[in-house]
Design an enzyme around this catalytic site. Structure first.
Site, PDB file in Angstrom:
ATOM      1  N   HIS A 213     -17.157 -40.958   9.953  1.00  0.00           N
ATOM      2  CA  HIS A 213     -16.754 -39.858   9.072  1.00  0.00           C
ATOM      3  C   HIS A 213     -17.576 -39.774   7.793  1.00  0.00           C
ATOM      4  O   HIS A 213     -17.445 -38.825   7.030  1.00  0.00           O
ATOM      5  CB  HIS A 213     -15.278 -39.990   8.694  1.00  0.00           C
ATOM      6  CG  HIS A 213     -15.023 -41.036   7.662  1.00  0.00           C
ATOM      7  ND1 HIS A 213     -14.971 -42.365   7.955  1.00  0.00           N
ATOM      8  CD2 HIS A 213     -14.825 -40.947   6.327  1.00  0.00           C
ATOM      9  CE1 HIS A 213     -14.734 -43.059   6.854  1.00  0.00           C
ATOM     10  NE2 HIS A 213     -14.655 -42.228   5.851  1.00  0.00           N
TER      11      HIS A 213
HETATM   12  C1  UD1 Z   1     -12.186 -39.325   1.872  1.00  0.00           C
HETATM   13  C2  UD1 Z   1     -12.846 -40.293   0.894  1.00  0.00           C
HETATM   14  C3  UD1 Z   1     -13.545 -41.403   1.664  1.00  0.00           C
HETATM   15  C4  UD1 Z   1     -12.600 -42.070   2.653  1.00  0.00           C
HETATM   16  C5  UD1 Z   1     -12.030 -40.991   3.574  1.00  0.00           C
HETATM   17  C6  UD1 Z   1     -11.071 -41.565   4.604  1.00  0.00           C
HETATM   18  C7  UD1 Z   1     -13.615 -39.254  -1.205  1.00  0.00           C
HETATM   19  C8  UD1 Z   1     -14.806 -38.852  -1.982  1.00  0.00           C
HETATM   20  N1  UD1 Z   1     -13.830 -39.641   0.062  1.00  0.00           N
HETATM   21  O1  UD1 Z   1     -13.239 -38.699   2.606  1.00  0.00           O
HETATM   22  O2  UD1 Z   1     -13.993 -42.372   0.738  1.00  0.00           O
HETATM   23  O3  UD1 Z   1     -13.314 -43.017   3.414  1.00  0.00           O
HETATM   24  O4  UD1 Z   1     -11.329 -40.053   2.750  1.00  0.00           O
HETATM   25  O5  UD1 Z   1     -10.646 -40.580   5.473  1.00  0.00           O
HETATM   26  O6  UD1 Z   1     -12.526 -39.220  -1.731  1.00  0.00           O
HETATM   27  N2  UD1 Z   1      -9.183 -32.881   6.160  1.00  0.00           N
HETATM   28  C9  UD1 Z   1      -8.180 -32.451   6.985  1.00  0.00           C
HETATM   29  N3  UD1 Z   1      -6.947 -33.032   6.847  1.00  0.00           N
HETATM   30  C10 UD1 Z   1      -6.696 -34.007   5.945  1.00  0.00           C
HETATM   31  C11 UD1 Z   1      -7.726 -34.428   5.107  1.00  0.00           C
HETATM   32  C12 UD1 Z   1      -8.972 -33.866   5.221  1.00  0.00           C
HETATM   33  O7  UD1 Z   1      -8.353 -31.573   7.814  1.00  0.00           O
HETATM   34  O8  UD1 Z   1      -5.552 -34.494   5.892  1.00  0.00           O
HETATM   35  C13 UD1 Z   1     -10.524 -32.278   6.310  1.00  0.00           C
HETATM   36  C14 UD1 Z   1     -10.738 -31.152   5.351  1.00  0.00           C
HETATM   37  O9  UD1 Z   1     -11.406 -30.140   6.034  1.00  0.00           O
HETATM   38  C15 UD1 Z   1     -11.646 -31.737   4.301  1.00  0.00           C
HETATM   39  C16 UD1 Z   1     -12.408 -32.808   5.066  1.00  0.00           C
HETATM   40  O10 UD1 Z   1     -11.516 -33.258   6.087  1.00  0.00           O
HETATM   41  O11 UD1 Z   1     -12.480 -30.785   3.736  1.00  0.00           O
HETATM   42  C17 UD1 Z   1     -12.792 -33.965   4.218  1.00  0.00           C
HETATM   43  O12 UD1 Z   1     -11.658 -34.490   3.518  1.00  0.00           O
HETATM   44  P1  UD1 Z   1     -11.839 -35.166   2.056  1.00  0.00           P
HETATM   45  O13 UD1 Z   1     -10.575 -35.785   1.611  1.00  0.00           O
HETATM   46  O14 UD1 Z   1     -12.515 -34.225   1.133  1.00  0.00           O
HETATM   47  O15 UD1 Z   1     -12.893 -36.310   2.308  1.00  0.00           O
HETATM   48  P2  UD1 Z   1     -12.979 -37.380   3.471  1.00  0.00           P
HETATM   49  O16 UD1 Z   1     -14.208 -37.090   4.234  1.00  0.00           O
HETATM   50  O17 UD1 Z   1     -11.689 -37.507   4.222  1.00  0.00           O
END
Ligand code: UD1
Length: 372
Positions: A213
């Site tokens: 991821h």
């Molecule tokens: C975040 C953390 C990362 C951690 C990861 C674990 C930061 C900068 N990054 O990254 O360090 O390893 O979480 O998962 O804080 N999304 C969903 N559902 C959710 C959450 C996210 O669909 O419940 C999708 C959304 O489209 C979002 C994308 O995943 O835009 C990324 O989510 P985000 O929380 O921005 O960052 P992660 O890549 O999950």
């Protein structure tokens, strides 16, 4: 001996935070302190958040900020705006922020700005880890959170040298070990009873678990394609299970790489117990997650990490982790994977670094009490 009851706000925003706050909450309660849970809502899907609260037996958060997904700036700013009034109302002795996600830094900044007026102190759980790669959003979050913190709770001794280099006063640093391993050791017996691999039709010790991821791997078409191709070759030898993070799923379809998933057992994101059960019985784990590098070391399962560097070097020097050669290539990943599998599984605790012993949360609470 308990001097007075502490009030501690615990911040949890994203999936990797939940297993870190669970043992701290229990340790606070055992010592007669008050823990307040603030969930920022950075992760919001049931599979990324709710299921972890159930698996880890964490009570409903006292506050849910409902922040959701957005750009880094917007997400961080929204958490700050929503967290500030809570701090002003609750006036805690401590705010404890775990890890390196955007919610961590956002709440750390709020504390730093209100320190003078409220007297609140900030503790960073998992302080001092460094990848030295400033392109990683997590590295920015770690360095700045450490700079704002009154108490830096470190999981491994390499963190001390990192913090010393940045001029952090050593009196602010407390070695506590790894709280995530508290959770792992607590939940492992139950995870084993669930026998997750068999329920998914897998033969224990004869499949590979993969997670992917990290933006540097999945937001770049060439990198994502190298990682998935390598997993595809491995899948020709033994089944590869890939619980797919929402970010990765989105990118696979944006880049038109769906065909590379065909050889893999792609499943939706899984809960904590399922992940623990699958990691525990895998022949090897291939990952770009920080937490999974630590969990495989504690479990004694070979791990191949798809990163240029790791902020968790003890997993390599003492544990079962190996970095695939950089720049990543399908061949390089395969070579490292074969080497990892040939080293084999060594069993729980056989290669655990100091303080990865199930008692880190107790030491964290002692450190909070000690800095009255
Ligand atoms: C975040 C953390 C990362 C951690 C990861 C674990 C930061 C900068 N990054 O990254 O360090 O390893 O979480 O998962 O804080 N999304 C969903 N559902 C959710 C959450 C996210 O669909 O419940 C999708 C959304 O489209 C979002 C994308 O995943 O835009 C990324 O989510 P985000 O929380 O921005 O960052 P992660 O890549 O999950």
């Amino acid at each position: 001996m308990l001097g007075s009851r502490l009030t501690v706000i615990l911040v949890a925003g994203a999936r990797p935070n939940f297993m870190k706050i669970a043992p701290i909450l229990r340790a606070l309660q055992r010592s007669g302190h008050r823990g307040i849970i603030v969930h920022t809502g950075q992760h919001y899907d049931d599979s990324m958040s709710g299921s972890f609260f159930r698996d880890l037996d964490i009570r409903t958060p006292d506050y849910h900020l409902g922040i959701g997904s957005a750009s880094h700036a917007v997400q961080t700013a929204r958490v700050m705006e929503a967290f500030e009034p809570i701090l002003l109302v609750e006036k805690p002795d401590w705010v404890l922020v775990p890890g390196d996600v955007n919610s961590t830094l956002a709440c750390a900044l709020v504390c730093a700005k209100l320190k003078e007026t409220t007297g609140v102190r900030l503790a960073h759980l998992e302080a001092g880890l460094r990848s030295n790669d400033w392109r990683m959003p997590e590295e920015v979050n770690r360095v700045l959170t450490d700079r704002c913190s009154d108490l830096l709770l470190i999981p491994s001794h390499d963190a001390t040298a990192n913090l010393r280099r940045e001029g952090i006063d050593e009196r602010r640093i407390a070695f506590i070990g790894n709280v995530m391993i508290d959770t792992l050791l607590d939940r492992l017996p139950t995870a084993r009873v669930l026998d997750v691999p068999t329920s998914l039709g897998l033969t224990p010790s004869d499949y590979v678990l993969a997670t992917l991821h990290r933006p540097s791997n999945v937001d770049d078409r060439a990198m994502l394609s190298i990682c998935l191709s390598a997993l595809g070759v491995i899948a020709g030898e033994r089944p590869v299970v890939l619980p797919m993070h929402p970010r990765t799923r989105k990118q696979v379809s944006t880049f038109g790489l769906d065909a590379l998933l065909a050889p893999l057992r792609v499943i939706d994101p899984i809960g904590y117990m399922e992940m623990l059960g699958l990691s525990d019985s895998a022949a090897a784990v291939v990952t770009d997650s920080g937490g999974v590098q630590e969990e495989t070391t504690a479990l004694g399962v070979p791990c191949v990490t798809l990163r240029e560097q790791t902020e968790r070097p003890v997993t390599v020097t003492e544990g079962t982790n190996q970095l695939a050669p950089w720049p990543l290539s399908t061949d390089g990943i395969l070579r490292t994977y074969r080497d990892a599998v040939s080293r084999g599984r060594v069993g729980v605790g056989a290669r655990s670094p100091e303080g990865w012993d199930g008692h880190a949360a107790e030491r964290a609470v002692l450190a909070l009490e000690g800095m009255r």
